[in-house]
Design an enzyme around this catalytic site. Structure first.
Site, PDB file in Angstrom:
ATOM      1  N   SER B  58       0.805  -1.222   0.000  1.00  0.00           N
ATOM      2  CA  SER B  58       0.000   0.000   0.000  1.00  0.00           C
ATOM      3  C   SER B  58       0.838   1.271   0.000  1.00  0.00           C
ATOM      4  CB  SER B  58      -0.954   0.006   1.192  1.00  0.00           C
ATOM      5  OG  SER B  58      -0.210   0.055   2.384  1.00  0.00           O
ATOM      6  N   HIS B  98       1.621   3.938   7.045  1.00  0.00           N
ATOM      7  CA  HIS B  98       1.020   4.855   6.063  1.00  0.00           C
ATOM      8  C   HIS B  98       1.486   6.278   6.290  1.00  0.00           C
ATOM      9  CE1 HIS B  98      -2.583   2.174   4.645  1.00  0.00           C
ATOM     10  NE2 HIS B  98      -1.420   1.803   4.141  1.00  0.00           N
ATOM     11  N   ASP B 124      -7.564   6.302   5.127  1.00  0.00           N
ATOM     12  CA  ASP B 124      -7.608   5.080   5.944  1.00  0.00           C
ATOM     13  C   ASP B 124      -8.826   4.937   6.844  1.00  0.00           C
ATOM     14  OD1 ASP B 124      -5.281   4.248   4.878  1.00  0.00           O
ATOM     15  OD2 ASP B 124      -3.997   4.832   6.545  1.00  0.00           O
TER      16      ASP B 124
END
Lengths: 251, 181
Positions: B58, B98, B124
């Protein structure tokens, strides 16, 4: 006179020896069978009953306990070679000369290691019970103590133990003077076949120190299969002890 | 014959009590050294897990699956937009790596922030616990400070094949226990 069949249990080879006379010296490491002029040494203690009659079959390789089993090692592994020779010389000093092994050097090392492992176990437990940010001060203490102890251990093994693997005490016969001390240390470099055995004697009363050493190739004490030949190694240890004893008498 | 005779155990059978205990201690010290280095890193970096492995794609092209990340989590450093954080979400075992997208900071220092994976098309919020809209300081495991590519692939393989992992650990452990120095 005996007729003895000796069968090796490992490869089943059987040899017949006629006209043997047998000598069993109890308390010694080996059994000797005399055939003519030759001595056959067996690294095991034979049961005397096996020789009660003529034509008995003796199995070579039958031992009652692991102590009697011949030491067989991987001959390319230098640590195993060193351990086997160290153990053998220890055995000669303790079993043959009847010296008493003193464990204090080893015990100290065990204590240092135990405390170090204790610190790490405590850190693990404490961190589990009080998750990270709270456990920080305790973790700092444990981590520092652990690494300090590892340093202490290194110093201890290099400067105090110095490769000494046996400290044997010889009791004073009269029981008045302090015990005489015999120390054994050895060196076998990793890619070298020269085994160096050093024996140091410290007189209990006069504190006089005498030492003797011998350096020989390990190949002289092991056969092709990697079995330790006690009958070849034992005289070396006895020789060192004899030389030190002789030196003492001269003075 | 060799294996049936258990000849390889002769070394162990010959040991006396002290040598046996030392053998166990030796094993303990190998494990302890690794553990103490890990705990030491925790103390120094302030993060409860100073080294993590990227498990998903990701964050591509910044990080790939199997990259090893080094994290720090100092209290005094503020969280800023653009930083890559590793955070934990309630109900999920595995932390997520992230990038910070939005930050709301109050004067007393409390922060709320939103994250998004570089390679994801949405933020998210769908990954957070039900009803949770923002992350807080307490959710943060650390911030990425450095990385080593590909090394962590070993960890991923081990996690994918747990039996393989336990087999290797058992073999190494047994070797250390029965082998003298």
């Amino acid at each position: 006179m005996l007729k003895v069949y000796v069968r090796r249990t490992d490869d089943g080879r059987r040899t017949r020896y006629d006209n043997c006379s047998l000598e069993l010296r109890s308390g010694e490491l080996k059994t000797t069978i005399l055939v003519g002029d030759h001595d056959f040494f067996f690294p095991t203690k034979f049961n005397e009953n096996l020789f009660s009659g003529s034509g008995e079959e003796v199995e070579y390789g039958q031992w009652q306990s692991i102590e009697e089993k011949p030491v067989k090692i991987d001959k390319w592994d230098s640590a195993a070679l060193k351990n086997a020779l160290d153990d053998a010389s220890k055995k000669v000093m303790v079993d043959n000369f009847g010296f008493q092994e003193s464990h204090s050097l080893m015990d100290m090392r065990l204590a240092i290691c135990t405390i170090a492992v204790g610190f790490s176990l405590f850190a693990l437990l404490w961190d589990y019970l009080n998750p990270f940010p709270e456990s920080r001060p305790i973790l700092i203490i444990c981590v520092l103590s652990y690494f300090v102890l590892m340093g202490v251990l290194t110093v201890y093994t290099t400067y105090i133990e110095k490769g000494i693997f046996l400290v044997a005490l010889q009791k004073d016969e009269a029981g008045i003077d302090p015990d005489n001390k015999w120390e054994l240390s050895s060196i076998l470099k990793k890619y070298d076949e020269q085994y160096n055995l050093k024996m140091t004697y410290i007189d209990g009363k006069t504190r006089i120190t005498r030492s003797q050493e011998v350096t020989k190739s390990v190949a002289e004490f092991f056969d092709e299969n990697g079995t330790l030949c006690m009958d070849l190694f034992e005289p070396e240890v006895r020789m060192l002890q004899g030389r030190i004893a002789a030196e003492g008498k001269k003075e | 014959m060799g294996l049936l005779d258990f000849d390889f155990l002769d070394d162990v059978r010959r040991m006396n009590k002290r040598q046996l205990y030392y053998q166990v201690l030796n094993f303990g010290m190998i494990v302890s050294s690794a553990l103490m280095i890990w705990k030491g890193l925790m103390v120094v970096t302030g993060s409860e897990s100073p080294i993590v492995v990227v498990l998903s794609g990701s964050m591509e092209p910044a990080f790939h699956r199997g990259d090893l990340l080094f994290l720090t989590n100092y209290v005094e450093e503020p969280i800023r937009v653009g930083e890559i954080v590793v955070f934990k979400v309630e109900g999920r075992d595995i932390p997520i790596v992230h990038r910070v997208l939005k930050v709301h900071e109050k004067e007393d220092g409390t922060v709320k922030f939103l994250t998004k994976g570089d390679n994801n098309s949405v933020d998210d919020r769908g990954l957070y616990a039900p009803g949770q809209l923002w992350l807080e300081k307490k959710d943060v495991v650390g911030r990425a400070r450095g990385f080593v590519p590909y090394v962590g692939i070993v960890t991923i393989l081990m996690n994918d094949y747990p039996k393989f992992k336990y087999a290797i650990l058992a073999c190494l452990g047994l070797f250390v226990l029965i082998h003298r120095e």
